[in-house]
Motif scaffolding. Structure first.
Motif, PDB file in Angstrom:
ATOM      1  N   UNK B  26     -11.777-114.913 -88.458  1.00 33.15           N
ATOM      2  CA  UNK B  26     -13.008-114.883 -88.231  1.00 33.15           C
ATOM      3  C   UNK B  26     -13.696-114.151 -87.234  1.00 33.15           C
ATOM      4  N   UNK B  27     -15.071-113.890 -87.674  1.00 35.61           N
ATOM      5  CA  UNK B  27     -15.904-113.064 -86.524  1.00 35.61           C
ATOM      6  C   UNK B  27     -15.971-113.498 -85.394  1.00 35.61           C
ATOM      7  N   UNK B  28     -15.973-115.053 -84.946  1.00 39.96           N
ATOM      8  CA  UNK B  28     -16.086-115.637 -83.667  1.00 39.96           C
ATOM      9  C   UNK B  28     -14.868-116.009 -83.204  1.00 39.96           C
ATOM     10  N   UNK B  29     -13.539-115.544 -83.812  1.00 37.96           N
ATOM     11  CA  UNK B  29     -12.344-115.875 -83.320  1.00 37.96           C
ATOM     12  C   UNK B  29     -12.149-115.496 -81.860  1.00 37.96           C
ATOM     13  N   UNK B  30     -11.576-116.556 -80.955  1.00 39.43           N
ATOM     14  CA  UNK B  30     -11.449-116.532 -79.645  1.00 39.43           C
ATOM     15  C   UNK B  30      -9.989-115.974 -79.562  1.00 39.43           C
ATOM     16  N   UNK B  73      -9.065-122.135 -75.157  1.00 35.43           N
ATOM     17  CA  UNK B  73      -9.670-121.063 -75.772  1.00 35.43           C
ATOM     18  C   UNK B  73     -11.166-121.603 -76.203  1.00 35.43           C
ATOM     19  N   UNK B  74     -11.681-122.211 -75.515  1.00 37.70           N
ATOM     20  CA  UNK B  74     -12.898-122.941 -75.665  1.00 37.70           C
ATOM     21  C   UNK B  74     -14.114-121.988 -75.366  1.00 37.70           C
ATOM     22  N   UNK B 232      -5.489-125.365 -81.632  1.00 34.96           N
ATOM     23  CA  UNK B 232      -3.996-124.786 -81.979  1.00 34.96           C
ATOM     24  C   UNK B 232      -3.895-123.224 -82.099  1.00 34.96           C
ATOM     25  N   UNK B 235      -2.667-119.432 -87.202  1.00 35.68           N
ATOM     26  CA  UNK B 235      -1.259-119.030 -88.055  1.00 35.68           C
ATOM     27  C   UNK B 235      -0.736-117.760 -87.935  1.00 35.68           C
TER      28      UNK B 235
END
Lengths: 510, 261
Positions: B26-30, B73-74, B232, B235
């Motif tokens: 996703x675009x906002x992946x941390x 990863x918040x 978590x 995947x």
């Protein structure tokens, strides 16, 4: 009855002092009257120590009514003992076992008083008893047993065959038939409730989000609403409320689709199992598109939401949804048209409406028995005050009813989501704040998680920190429903009965 | 039968192209966090004060480091940093390490166990145990078995019995109540055996690191051979970790035949 309880709305707060403190006998009479005569639900019933170190324990009850849309609050001070309400009102069964375990309270008259989590007493437990509290070993308890030639016992867990949380199941069987199933949990106990007093602090939000990790949106919403009811300066704007609702319905879709696929897998209908396994991920990915995390971990926060959400993003999710929904419908159609699947589901694991009401079941498990219970309609909160997905209903209370109800809810949530996404106009709904909670208050926040009623109750201390934070996960109400569903069933029906409920171990164990 | 075949055609072929193609994130992946020392202001403690899991490790005279084994990863640290020194790379999902130290400093990471690569390169059986996990790590590990990820094409399978397992994959901070169950599962596995800690909780206790009812993750119980950070982990991060453990991160096709002896 009005004088004996304090009536408040969902997601609001009141000074603790205003909650009537009744003598134990009046308290018991009041609860019995409300539950038995007036069909109230026990949403929460928990201990509130006078102070962490000091003596004295209060019991606080939060009752709700599916039609009145209110919450009734009442409390009492107890010494070392509280005569059980369970023989008259079985809905107190699990709560009283929890009280006995958490606060070393004696509950005379309880038919089945044993640990539910095998946890050490909480701070503020009746001190005389704490010293003599037995050193518990999880799962080591006096299980119900059957004796006789045709009887045998099957023990399953804590470690199960699949990739799933741990729990222990004891089946007492007569041949192939299950006479009784006893469920012994606590393996997932992480001491969550013990870590919350003194907050809110930087740990609180992630702790709440992991109470039950597949219901993060629901639990963080319940927490955020509590903070907002306790801090008048912390009011989310309507866009933030709507985004919470959108995320909550995506959470519901992901889990319902995943569970229907798993049900198909458990009766070896692998086509739907395979399709739904993939489709569940689509909804998680939509959530990740909104906030970066597939479980919505960083989305909801006190004061609103942590993310911007633009019309372009809403359009993207809407198009994605419209691509995926026909595929979901196609996968489910296959399953519900298959005679072999229906034969396994129909009449299996039936829970009667009377049992569902008496035990206080919640969510799809209750609705499938004909109990019209949905907080989005009865106690509307956030964006559901404006509109909510249609209420789904079932009657037969079997695996088929629970599966069919989930299918109805998928359709209802999907229709609602498409409408909301199509109408999304806000450029930015990001809004957050630091909670400064009012002291000496009690607040109740209930949300309809995908498994059903989730109730958070907070009591604040004089310095505005949490003095007690109580979480009642929907699974807390429903585990006993699964045990009831298995009575008289063949043991081979356990997987589909279990999956039709798909309860949370960690949400129960906390 | 006909309707099933028709549905199969309608649903189409859905296994992702990762690997070797990059995963759809996703675009906002941390992803992997990085702290730019040059932008970090002396004496500023803003990130330390908001981090929920004490993942930012200060050190005397050197810039602070981020322990991805603790990180949730918040993104709270990046949000408060006045110098914008902290950034979560939205494309860097490859977070796994083979030593605890490697989670603090990837340069100092060790290598995967050679014996495992020799014995299990083409066939790895995993027994999963949840020990206080919140179900998110469990679900996103399980998702690798769906047709979207098709784990078995790599020869990796999830087994119901510890007797058939090469690897134990742990999720959760190890609740006290699961300690015995976890140790018994490990003891029931035949040698040689390896351990994977999946998620911040299993690595370091995560958000439950201070809980009196948890053991603070696997580190002190059975030392893991592979650490997969995340809360978590995505995947793609889990699959990447498993393939690197097997030494197969470079090849996505069928496993090469063993060299002729």
């Amino acid at each position: 009855m009005t004088a004996t309880t304090l009536t408040i709305n969902n997601a609001t707060a009141a000074p603790l002092q205003e909650v009537p403190s009744l003598p134990v006998n009046d308290f018991r009479d009041t609860l019995q009257e409300l539950v038995q005569q007036q069909e109230h639900r026990v949403s929460a019933f928990f201990g509130l120590p006078a102070s962490p170190a000091g003596r004295g324990l209060e019991l606080v009850a939060v009752l709700s009514h599916p039609e009145a849309g209110k919450c009734e609050l009442v409390r009492t001070a107890v010494q070392d003992s509280f005569p059980s309400l369970t023989p008259d009102c079985p809905a107190f069964h699990w709560f009283e076992r929890e009280l006995a375990e958490q606060y070393c309270l004696e509950i005379p008259g309880h038919p089945w008083l044993k640990p539910i989590r095998f946890q050490p007493p909480l701070p503020g437990a009746c001190s005389r008893k704490t010293a003599t509290a037995p050193n518990l070993t999880v799962g080591d308890t006096n299980y119900f047993t059957l004796a006789g030639e045709a009887c045998h016992e099957v023990a399953v867990g804590p470690v199960h065959a699949g990739v799933i949380e741990p729990g222990h199941f004891r089946f007492q069987c007569l041949g192939e038939d299950v006479y009784s199933l006893e469920i012994s949990l606590g393996y997932q106990h992480r001491g969550l409730e013990k870590m919350l007093p003194g907050g809110p602090d930087r740990r609180t939000l992630p702790l709440i989000a992991t109470a039950s990790g597949d219901s993060s949106i629901a639990s963080t919403t319940a927490y955020a609403q509590l903070c907002e009811s306790l801090d008048p300066g912390l009011q989310p704007e309507s866009g933030a409320l709507l985004l919470r609702g959108i995320a909550a319905e995506l959470e519901r879709l992901a889990n319902h689709v995943g569970d229907l696929g798993a049900l198909a897998g458990d009766v070896a209908f692998l086509t739907t199992a395979a399709f739904c396994g993939r489709l569940r991920g689509e909804f998680l990915n939509m959530t990740a598109e909104i906030c970066g995390n597939r479980f919505g971990r960083n989305l909801v926060c006190p004061g609103g939401v942590n993310m911007t959400f633009t019309p372009a993003q809403a359009g993207k999710i809407l198009a994605w949804l419209q691509r995926v929904l026909p595929e979901v419908e196609n996968a489910l159609e296959l399953m519900f048209e298959s005679a072999t699947v229906l034969d396994r589901f129909e009449g299996t694991g039936t829970v009667s409406k009377a049992a569902a009401l008496e035990l206080g079941l919640v969510g799809p498990a209750a609705r499938a028995c004909g109990v019209a219970l949905d907080l989005r309609h009865s106690h509307p909160y956030g964006c559901y005050k404006v509109s909510a997905p249609a209420l789904a209903a079932g009657t037969s209370g079997d695996v088929l009813a629970r599966a069919w109800l989930r299918r109805q809810e998928i359709a209802a949530s999907a229709a609602w989501l498409q409408k909301q996404l199509a109408g999304w106009q806000k450029e930015n709904c990001r809004h957050r704040g630091t909670p400064r909670l009012a002291p000496g208050m009690i607040a109740v926040s209930m949300v309809e998680a995908w498994r059903g009623e989730m109730c958070h109750v907070a009591v604040t201390a004089a310095d505005g920190t949490f003095r007690r934070y109580k979480i009642v996960d929907p699974s807390f109400h429903n585990w006993f429903g699964l045990a009831m569903a298995m009575r008289g069933e063949q043991i081979s029906h356990f997987p589909i009965c279990n999956k039709s409920f798909n309860l949370s171990y960690c949400g129960h164990d906390l | 039968m006909f309707t099933v075949l028709k549905a199969r055609l309608k649903q189409g072929y859905r296994t992702g192209k990762f690997p070797p193609a990059p995963p759809n994130l996703p675009e906002k992946f941390q992803g992997r966090p990085a702290l730019a020392a040059s932008q970090c202001r002396q004496g500023c403690r803003a990130c330390l004060e908001v981090c929920p899991s004490a993942a930012i490790v200060p050190s005397e005279g050197r810039p602070a480091r981020i322990d991805t084994g603790r990180c949730l990863f918040c993104g709270e640290c990046a949000a408060v940093c006045p110098g914008e020194a902290i950034r979560f790379d939205p494309a860097e999902y490859r977070l796994s390490a083979f030593s605890r130290q490697g989670l603090l400093d990837p340069q100092q990471d060790s290598v995967p166990p050679a014996a495992l690569q020799k014995l299990c390169r083409r066939s790895l059986s995993i027994r999963q145990v949840s020990a206080g996990g919140c179900a998110a790590c469990e679900l996103d590990f399980n998702v690798l078995n769906t047709l979207a990820w098709d784990l078995s094409r790599f020869g990796i399978s999830v087994t119901a019995s510890p007797r058939h397992a090469d690897c134990l994959l742990i999720t959760g901070p190890v609740s006290r109540n699961m300690l015995i169950g976890l140790q018994k599962t490990y003891a029931a596995m035949p040698r040689p055996k390896w351990v994977i800690a999946c998620g911040a909780c299993a690595i370091s206790g995560g958000i439950y690191r201070d809980s009196s009812e948890c053991c603070g993750g696997m580190e002190e119980i059975i030392k893991p051979d592979l650490y997969i950070p995340g809360c978590p982990p995505h995947p793609a991060s889990i699959l990447d970790g498993l393939l690197r453990l097997l030494g197969r991160d470079r090849d996505a096709g069928p496993a090469p035949l063993p060299p002729k002896s």
